[in-house]
Design a protein around this motif. Structure first.
Motif, PDB file in Angstrom:
ATOM      1  N   TYR A 171       0.826  -1.211   0.000  1.00 15.81           N
ATOM      2  CA  TYR A 171       0.000   0.000   0.000  1.00 15.81           C
ATOM      3  C   TYR A 171       0.858   1.258   0.000  1.00 15.81           C
ATOM      4  N   ALA A 172       2.048   1.170   0.564  1.00 22.26           N
ATOM      5  CA  ALA A 172       2.964   2.309   0.527  1.00 22.26           C
ATOM      6  C   ALA A 172       3.386   2.628  -0.903  1.00 22.26           C
ATOM      7  N   ALA A 173       3.336   1.631  -1.790  1.00 24.45           N
ATOM      8  CA  ALA A 173       3.734   1.840  -3.179  1.00 24.45           C
ATOM      9  C   ALA A 173       2.789   2.786  -3.921  1.00 24.45           C
ATOM     10  N   ALA A 174       1.561   2.934  -3.424  1.00 29.36           N
ATOM     11  CA  ALA A 174       0.577   3.784  -4.114  1.00 29.36           C
ATOM     12  C   ALA A 174       0.839   5.270  -3.920  1.00 29.36           C
ATOM     13  N   TRP A 175       1.494   5.631  -2.825  1.00 28.44           N
ATOM     14  CA  TRP A 175       1.845   7.044  -2.590  1.00 28.44           C
ATOM     15  C   TRP A 175       3.051   7.130  -1.675  1.00 28.44           C
ATOM     16  N   LYS A 176       4.087   7.796  -2.155  1.00 26.99           N
ATOM     17  CA  LYS A 176       5.285   8.009  -1.354  1.00 26.99           C
ATOM     18  C   LYS A 176       5.428   9.500  -1.097  1.00 26.99           C
ATOM     19  N   PRO A 177       5.319   9.941   0.160  1.00 22.46           N
ATOM     20  CA  PRO A 177       5.477  11.369   0.446  1.00 22.46           C
ATOM     21  C   PRO A 177       6.820  11.887  -0.059  1.00 22.46           C
ATOM     22  N   LYS A 178       6.785  13.079  -0.598  1.00 22.78           N
ATOM     23  CA  LYS A 178       8.010  13.660  -1.155  1.00 22.78           C
ATOM     24  C   LYS A 178       8.251  15.048  -0.585  1.00 22.78           C
ATOM     25  N   GLY A 179       9.488  15.477  -0.696  1.00 20.55           N
ATOM     26  CA  GLY A 179       9.844  16.845  -0.341  1.00 20.55           C
ATOM     27  C   GLY A 179       9.513  17.213   1.088  1.00 20.55           C
ATOM     28  N   GLU A 180       8.859  18.361   1.235  1.00 15.36           N
ATOM     29  CA  GLU A 180       8.547  18.892   2.555  1.00 15.36           C
ATOM     30  C   GLU A 180       7.626  17.958   3.338  1.00 15.36           C
ATOM     31  N   VAL A 181       6.684  17.290   2.639  1.00 16.19           N
ATOM     32  CA  VAL A 181       5.780  16.359   3.316  1.00 16.19           C
ATOM     33  C   VAL A 181       6.566  15.161   3.851  1.00 16.19           C
ATOM     34  N   ALA A 182       7.520  14.664   3.074  1.00 20.94           N
ATOM     35  CA  ALA A 182       8.338  13.536   3.522  1.00 20.94           C
ATOM     36  C   ALA A 182       9.106  13.885   4.792  1.00 20.94           C
ATOM     37  N   GLY A 183       9.549  15.130   4.904  1.00 22.18           N
ATOM     38  CA  GLY A 183      10.322  15.547   6.064  1.00 22.18           C
ATOM     39  C   GLY A 183       9.541  15.504   7.367  1.00 22.18           C
ATOM     40  N   ARG A 184       8.213  15.518   7.283  1.00 23.66           N
ATOM     41  CA  ARG A 184       7.395  15.406   8.501  1.00 23.66           C
ATOM     42  C   ARG A 184       6.583  14.112   8.504  1.00 23.66           C
ATOM     43  N   THR A 185       7.123  13.107   7.805  1.00 16.70           N
ATOM     44  CA  THR A 185       6.526  11.773   7.769  1.00 16.70           C
ATOM     45  C   THR A 185       7.368  10.812   8.602  1.00 16.70           C
ATOM     46  N   ALA A 186       6.702   9.964   9.372  1.00 18.98           N
ATOM     47  CA  ALA A 186       7.388   8.934  10.161  1.00 18.98           C
ATOM     48  C   ALA A 186       6.712   7.595   9.924  1.00 18.98           C
ATOM     49  N   SER A 187       7.507   6.585   9.622  1.00 18.64           N
ATOM     50  CA  SER A 187       6.991   5.212   9.566  1.00 18.64           C
ATOM     51  C   SER A 187       7.412   4.490  10.841  1.00 18.64           C
ATOM     52  N   VAL A 188       6.717   3.416  11.166  1.00 21.09           N
ATOM     53  CA  VAL A 188       6.960   2.699  12.415  1.00 21.09           C
ATOM     54  C   VAL A 188       7.234   1.233  12.130  1.00 21.09           C
ATOM     55  N   ARG A 189       8.308   0.743  12.738  1.00 19.96           N
ATOM     56  CA  ARG A 189       8.577  -0.695  12.764  1.00 19.96           C
ATOM     57  C   ARG A 189       8.393  -1.180  14.200  1.00 19.96           C
ATOM     58  N   VAL A 190       7.888  -2.399  14.351  1.00 17.01           N
ATOM     59  CA  VAL A 190       7.743  -2.983  15.683  1.00 17.01           C
ATOM     60  C   VAL A 190       8.761  -4.104  15.803  1.00 17.01           C
ATOM     61  N   LEU A 191       9.663  -3.972  16.771  1.00 21.93           N
ATOM     62  CA  LEU A 191      10.750  -4.929  16.942  1.00 21.93           C
ATOM     63  C   LEU A 191      10.639  -5.636  18.285  1.00 21.93           C
ATOM     64  N   HIS A 192      11.031  -6.911  18.288  1.00 19.95           N
ATOM     65  CA  HIS A 192      11.143  -7.657  19.542  1.00 19.95           C
ATOM     66  C   HIS A 192      12.396  -7.154  20.246  1.00 19.95           C
ATOM     67  N   ALA A 193      12.250  -6.564  21.414  1.00 15.65           N
ATOM     68  CA  ALA A 193      13.351  -5.860  22.071  1.00 15.65           C
ATOM     69  C   ALA A 193      14.601  -6.716  22.269  1.00 15.65           C
ATOM     70  N   PRO A 194      14.489  -7.949  22.767  1.00 14.38           N
ATOM     71  CA  PRO A 194      15.709  -8.718  23.005  1.00 14.38           C
ATOM     72  C   PRO A 194      16.492  -9.062  21.742  1.00 14.38           C
ATOM     73  N   THR A 195      15.777  -9.278  20.622  1.00  8.52           N
ATOM     74  CA  THR A 195      16.438  -9.740  19.397  1.00  8.52           C
ATOM     75  C   THR A 195      16.564  -8.668  18.332  1.00  8.52           C
ATOM     76  N   ARG A 196      15.819  -7.587  18.472  1.00  9.26           N
ATOM     77  CA  ARG A 196      15.740  -6.514  17.467  1.00  9.26           C
ATOM     78  C   ARG A 196      15.231  -7.043  16.111  1.00  9.26           C
ATOM     79  N   LYS A 197      14.444  -8.112  16.153  1.00 10.98           N
ATOM     80  CA  LYS A 197      13.858  -8.644  14.930  1.00 10.98           C
ATOM     81  C   LYS A 197      12.443  -8.111  14.750  1.00 10.98           C
TER      82      LYS A 197
END
Length: 260
Positions: A171-197
């Motif tokens: 779904y991210a492939a349908a729109w990628k923020p660019k320029g000034e909008v990208a600079g205030r965009t944050a994506s989130v990954r969820v990692l298992h703390a002990p393994t960082r996976k």
């Protein structure tokens, strides 16, 4: 704040509400592209059922989804926030939010869709089956189909605040923020703390909880740095990967101790 969400493969039934009115959906600039996808999807599913199953990537057990798509123009419609189900939406639990948080959800949540492009949670849609990874015989790959209209419409929808991108890669492939909008965009990954996976099932649940926490707290971070502060205040363990240069999106890692 604008929060970009993936849809769910599983969806609640349409019910017996009034049928879809394309012109009533948010982001009217996507209307022509929506109409094109809906038209071809309905024609495909009303014709050769086996071909439709193949195009949509449906197993034999999901044959009934083809008939459901064929009936989309007359099917009952419900708010998108009631149609989308699954792990993320269970954790978000829109129905149980208080009135103020529900208003914030209506303003800030945007659900991406192979069929509709993107809808707000109060937009009334029927239940359907059509992922962003589908390649229709006429229109081609839906990710590519949506890029041009999204590029025209989404920057305005993003306003001047934070864009929190919780979409999956398709779904991210349908729109990628660019320029000034990208600079205030944050994506989130969820990692298992002990393994960082990266975790899978718990990834969706945690993202749903994050959105719920922000809505319930009334947090309105204006950018990624403020988002980090807000999440830490809400009890999340967050690590930051700031972009190397301006005009690039941030990546936040949310660490979880248990996977359940």
């Amino acid at each position: 704040m604008l929060v970009l969400l993936p849809p769910s493969e599983g969806k609640a039934s349409s019910g017996r509400g009034a049928p879809l009115k394309l012109e009533s959906l948010s982001l009217p600039g996507l209307g022509e592209a929506r109409e094109a996808v809906l038209r071809e999807l309905v024609e495909l599913c009303a014709g050769d059922e086996d071909k439709a199953r193949d195009v949509l990537g449906l197993s034999e057990g999901l044959r009934g989804e083809v008939a459901k798509n064929a009936g989309l123009p007359t099917a009952g419609a419900r708010p998108a926030g009631e149609i989308y189900t699954g792990v993320l939406y269970d954790a978000l639990d829109l129905a149980s939010l208080d009135a103020a948080a529900k208003k914030r959800a209506t303003r800030s949540l945007l659900v991406f869709s192979g069929l509709w492009g993107a809808v707000r949670v109060n937009d009334r849609i029927p239940s359907y089956r059509c992922s962003m990874g589908v390649k229709l015989p006429g229109l081609g790959a839906l990710g590519a189909h949506w890029r041009a209209p999204m590029a025209d419409v989404l920057p305005e929808a993003a306003g001047d605040g934070l864009v929190l991108d919780l979409r999956s890669s398709a779904y991210a492939a349908a729109w990628k923020p660019k320029g000034e909008v990208a600079g205030r965009t944050a994506s989130v990954r969820v990692l298992h703390a002990p393994t960082r996976k990266v975790v899978s099932h718990f990834n969706k649940a945690t993202k749903g909880r994050i959105v719920r926490s922000l809505l319930t707290a009334g947090a309105v971070p204006q950018g990624p740095a403020e988002l980090v502060e807000a999440l830490r205040d809400l009890g999340y363990e967050v690590e930051v990967e700031a972009p190397a240069r301006a005009g690039k999106a941030w990546t936040l890692d949310v660490l979880v101790e248990e996977i359940h």
